[in-house]
Design a protein around this motif. Structure first.
Motif, PDB file in Angstrom:
ATOM      1  N   LEU A  48      -2.869  -4.525 -12.538  1.00  0.00           N
ATOM      2  CA  LEU A  48      -4.046  -4.910 -11.745  1.00  0.00           C
ATOM      3  C   LEU A  48      -4.224  -3.962 -10.563  1.00  0.00           C
ATOM      4  CD1 LEU A  48      -3.743  -8.803 -11.604  1.00  0.00           C
ATOM      5  CD2 LEU A  48      -5.543  -7.476 -12.716  1.00  0.00           C
ATOM      6  N   THR A  49      -3.128  -3.647  -9.907  1.00  0.00           N
ATOM      7  CA  THR A  49      -3.171  -2.723  -8.768  1.00  0.00           C
ATOM      8  C   THR A  49      -3.676  -1.357  -9.216  1.00  0.00           C
ATOM      9  OG1 THR A  49      -1.372  -3.906  -7.710  1.00  0.00           O
ATOM     10  CG2 THR A  49      -1.787  -1.673  -6.939  1.00  0.00           C
ATOM     11  N   PRO A 109      -0.399   2.099  -2.805  1.00  0.00           N
ATOM     12  CA  PRO A 109      -1.333   2.192  -3.937  1.00  0.00           C
ATOM     13  C   PRO A 109      -0.905   3.324  -4.871  1.00  0.00           C
ATOM     14  CG  PRO A 109      -2.346   3.070  -1.938  1.00  0.00           C
ATOM     15  CD  PRO A 109      -1.009   2.507  -1.555  1.00  0.00           C
ATOM     16  N   PRO A 110      -1.096   3.122  -6.180  1.00  0.00           N
ATOM     17  CA  PRO A 110      -0.724   4.179  -7.119  1.00  0.00           C
ATOM     18  C   PRO A 110      -1.650   5.381  -6.964  1.00  0.00           C
ATOM     19  CG  PRO A 110      -1.831   2.376  -8.257  1.00  0.00           C
ATOM     20  CD  PRO A 110      -1.638   1.948  -6.835  1.00  0.00           C
ATOM     21  N   ALA A 111      -1.102   6.540  -7.229  1.00  0.00           N
ATOM     22  CA  ALA A 111      -1.908   7.766  -7.176  1.00  0.00           C
ATOM     23  C   ALA A 111      -2.881   7.756  -8.350  1.00  0.00           C
ATOM     24  CB  ALA A 111      -1.014   8.985  -7.251  1.00  0.00           C
ATOM     25  N   VAL A 112      -4.117   8.097  -8.073  1.00  0.00           N
ATOM     26  CA  VAL A 112      -5.154   8.143  -9.107  1.00  0.00           C
ATOM     27  C   VAL A 112      -5.681   9.569  -9.169  1.00  0.00           C
ATOM     28  CG1 VAL A 112      -7.418   7.280  -9.832  1.00  0.00           C
ATOM     29  CG2 VAL A 112      -5.803   5.744  -8.692  1.00  0.00           C
ATOM     30  N   PRO A 113      -5.659  10.179 -10.346  1.00  0.00           N
ATOM     31  CA  PRO A 113      -6.207  11.534 -10.476  1.00  0.00           C
ATOM     32  C   PRO A 113      -7.674  11.589 -10.046  1.00  0.00           C
ATOM     33  CG  PRO A 113      -4.954  10.949 -12.437  1.00  0.00           C
ATOM     34  CD  PRO A 113      -5.085   9.695 -11.609  1.00  0.00           C
ATOM     35  N   LYS A 114      -8.074  12.729  -9.534  1.00  0.00           N
ATOM     36  CA  LYS A 114      -9.449  12.896  -9.053  1.00  0.00           C
ATOM     37  C   LYS A 114     -10.458  12.968 -10.200  1.00  0.00           C
ATOM     38  CE  LYS A 114      -7.994  15.284  -4.889  1.00  0.00           C
ATOM     39  NZ  LYS A 114      -8.303  14.478  -3.774  1.00  0.00           N
TER      40      LYS A 114
END
Length: 170
Positions: A48-49, A109-114
């Protein structure tokens, strides 16, 4: 891939439905069930996060990810022993899974690719990892929990497939 995951989930579901308590390894009683449920809830909350972080980074994906996120919220609630989440889509009062998700997001927060495609691939990878872990856990789970694990693992495999697809509108 979906067929393989679905077949594996169906096989696990069928084995969870059989009454093979004599051949099933000792699960250690309620503590193991509680641990498996806690792990399931924790993993779903982590997903979910990740869904929330992906939507925060890529708002254009919100509509596409909403149904998958809602299913994941229901999975977290099921592992906690609730029939359904009070608010899987964010409307109304916040659910326990939404609160846990918000709490985890504040922590790290998890890293999210751009890039959107890479963000979807990262989400699919997280879903695949957790679905595989749930499939592995079937071996030690008692029948009722094995059915839940198999169902949620199969759903995770379907999420991987849907996340890997191109734009669903094309």
């Amino acid at each position: 891939m979906l067929l393989g995951g679905g077949a594996l989930g169906a096989l696990a579901l069928l084995s969870g439905c059989s009454d093979d308590s004599e051949t099933r390894p000792d699960t250690g009683g309620g503590a193991s069930v509680a641990k498996l449920r806690a792990t399931g809830a924790r993993d779903s909350t982590a997903l979910l996060t990740r869904y929330d972080a992906t939507v925060d980074a890529h708002p254009a994906l919100a509509k596409r990810l909403a149904p998958l996120r809602a299913e994941t919220a229901r999975h977290a609630a099921a592992f906690r022993g609730h029939e359904r989440s009070a608010s899987p889509t964010g409307s109304g009062a916040p659910s326990a899974s939404a609160s846990a998700s918000a709490s985890a997001r504040r922590e790290r927060p998890p890293a999210v690719p751009k890039d959107e495609k890479q963000a979807l691939a990262a989400l699919a990878q997280a879903e695949r990892h957790i679905a595989d872990a749930r499939t592995t856990a079937l071996v030690t789970a008692p029948p009722e929990l094995a059915r839940l694990l198999a169902s949620v693992a199969a759903c995770g495999a379907a999420h991987v497939y849907l996340l890997a697809q191109g734009d669903p509108g094309s």
